[in-house]
Enzyme design. Structure first.
Site, PDB file in Angstrom:
ATOM      1  CD1 TRP A   1      50.301  43.235  39.610  1.00  0.00           C
ATOM      2  CD2 TRP A   1      50.685  41.909  41.355  1.00  0.00           C
ATOM      3  NE1 TRP A   1      50.295  44.086  40.763  1.00  0.00           N
ATOM      4  CE2 TRP A   1      50.461  43.391  41.915  1.00  0.00           C
ATOM      5  CE3 TRP A   1      50.990  41.190  42.348  1.00  0.00           C
ATOM      6  CZ2 TRP A   1      50.460  43.774  43.139  1.00  0.00           C
ATOM      7  CZ3 TRP A   1      50.892  41.315  43.732  1.00  0.00           C
ATOM      8  CH2 TRP A   1      50.814  42.829  44.028  1.00  0.00           C
TER       9      TRP A   1
ATOM     10  CG  ASP B   1      47.959  36.575  43.582  1.00  0.00           C
ATOM     11  OD1 ASP B   1      46.901  36.918  44.137  1.00  0.00           O
ATOM     12  OD2 ASP B   1      48.692  37.381  43.013  1.00  0.00           O
TER      13      ASP B   1
ATOM     14  CE  LYS C   1      43.068  44.537  41.940  1.00  0.00           C
ATOM     15  NZ  LYS C   1      43.899  45.100  41.084  1.00  0.00           N
TER      16      LYS C   1
END
Ligand code: PGU
Length: 468
Positions: free
Chosen positions: A197, A278, A314
């Site tokens: 990312w 993460d 999310k």
């Protein structure tokens, strides 16, 4: 120079155009471009409004004075969020935003989960207040978030070895972790997967932490470069920080298998590295919260000291609430207490204390058995819709593909994204000709697609692969 609302109204009354340049456009040039500009009228309006100190004087001062920031150059648009800005500006009715990883319904509309609405209704009924939270966040949230991550009867939690602090979603939690490493683990290098990312690099660089990359993706197999990953982790200096995506690796959608995770853990242990997980997609990879936390739980069970950043953007669709947490798992409760005290000190200087609304939503959803069960179903529904869209896209690609390519990688990749292998020139064609917005690395967010538009996307992909 700032114009008050009263000043704006008064200027309009003077016959000015419909708006006044805002405080962030104070230059002479912007005033000249401003339609209907009449110095005399402006002077009059300014004097009427600021009789004690005419605004005209300060405007001249601003226009002629050299700025303290004169050497600043234009920053490039963000590689992910900049795509959404470009999408908004496109007027084509064909346009598709597959850039940002944000869940959409089958009508390609933003989605507020039913469980979130239920929690908010309960919050109103209970008359929750908006007082400051403690620096470490809402206690009920912190309890819920660590239980969700590690399991409700996790031994490390019971032993008080986990320092949890509510922070500003995944990004803020990672940034707090980076600040913590900069202060208390100085001189170490953070190793990021290649690719990763994009914001990971910004986050560590901004905290003054050096980063390097370890191999992760093998374009030849469109799979994990496990040997490369292991070789690079082995070669990293002992005691480095290894950033790992807990599940649904972004952007590749490729995760290590349980056996590979176990080998990665062996190597990290041997090298005395510090894992920094993460976890931005718990529940989104497999549809199961527990399955998606398996990698982190494996490391915790094996007794690792580690950091984990969590996000609820999310899985609860709380993108704009900025709710997440940083967890530090330590060898003793005493050390966990000390680490938490230092994390609080860092947070206090960065943002003082976190926002309450999203924290309460999470605490209500996880703390209420009925709503919690409903959430699991809703999450499985979201993950299922993305899986169905993947299958449709593959069918549509196969129908159009005259070269017999293998598209199965689209259904084997997990999470929100597919890493298509489209090269920058091909991505440019996707956007310029087809109005399909995506990141330059060839990533598409399948959460932004529906079955009805899968054929259109397939047309765009085949054209781009074949002709560029
Ligand atoms: N970590 C990973 C791996 C992510 O993909 C994201 C979000 C985050 C952390 C942080 O999300 P928070 O909202 O701060 O919790 N990535 C998305 C969203 C857009 C962005 O880049 O922030 C993406 O499209 O990659």
């Amino acid at each position: 120079m700032a114009f008050s609302a009263t000043a704006q109204r008064a200027a309009l009354a003077q016959g000015f155009a419909t708006s006044i340049p805002s405080a962030d456009q104070p230059s002479k040039a912007s005033f000249a471009a401003f339609s209907g500009f009449r110095p005399v009228a402006l002077k009059k309006a300014a004097l009427d409004l600021h009789s004690a100190k005419p605004a005209r004087v300060s405007m001249q001062a601003v226009a002629t004075k050299a700025s303290a920031f004169e050497s600043i150059t234009q920053a490039p648009p963000d590689p992910i969020l900049g795509v959404s800005e470009a999408f908004k500006a496109d007027t084509s009715s064909d346009k598709l935003n597959l850039g940002v990883g944000a869940y959409r319904t089958e009508d390609i509309k933003p989605y507020v989960l039913d469980v979130v609405k239920k929690a908010e209704k309960l919050m109103l009924e209970n008359g929750e207040n908006k007082e400051y939270l403690p620096i470490e966040g809402l206690a009920d949230f912190n309890k819920a978030t660590v239980a969700l991550l590690l399991g409700s009867d996790n031994k490390a939690v019971k032993d008080g070895r986990v320092a949890t602090i509510q922070s500003l979603s995944g990004t803020g939690s990672l940034r707090l972790g980076a600040a913590f490493l900069a202060r208390f683990y100085p001189g170490r290098t953070v190793f990021l997967s290649n690719p990763t990312w994009g914001n990971h690099k910004n986050i560590f660089a901004d905290a003054g932490v050096e980063w390097k990359e370890y191999r992760y993706f093998n374009p030849a197999t469109i799979g994990l470069d496990f040997e490369g990953m292991m070789a690079d982790i082995e070669a990293a200096p002992n005691g480095s920080v290894i950033v790992l995506h807990g599940c649904a690796h972004n952007p590749t959608g490729i995760d290590p298998t349980p056996e590979q995770w176990s080998k990665i853990a062996d190597l990290i242990e041997k090298k005395n590295h510090l894992p920094f997980f993460d976890v931005a997609y718990q529940g989104f990879a497999s549809g199961s919260l527990d399955e998606d936390a398996a990698s982190v739980r494996l490391f915790v069970e094996r007794g690792f000291e580690l950091l984990v950043a969590q996000s609820y953007s999310k899985n609860l669709g709380l993108y704009a609430e900025r709710i997440g947490a940083l967890n530090a798992v330590l060898p003793t409760a005493d050390l966990a207490t000390k680490v938490k005290s230092q994390l609080k000190r860092l947070a206090r200087a960065l943002y003082s204390n976190p926002p309450v609304h999203g924290a309460r939503i999470v605490a209500y959803v996880v703390g209420n058995n009925d709503i919690f069960d409903e959430w699991k179903q809703e999450m499985a529904g979201m993950a299922g819709r993305i899986q169905a869209v993947r299958a449709t896209l593959v069918e549509e690609l196969k129908k159009r593909d005259t070269k017999g390519r293998d598209w199965s990688f689209i259904t084997s990749q997990i999470g929100m994204f597919s890493f298509t292998g489209l090269k920058p020139a091909q991505v440019e064609n996707m956007t310029k000709k087809w109005h399909v917005y995506m990141t330059k690395d060839g990533r598409i967010s399948l959460a932004g697609l529906n079955k009805a538009r899968a054929g259109y996307l397939a047309d765009a992909m085949i054209d781009s692969f074949d002709n560029f």
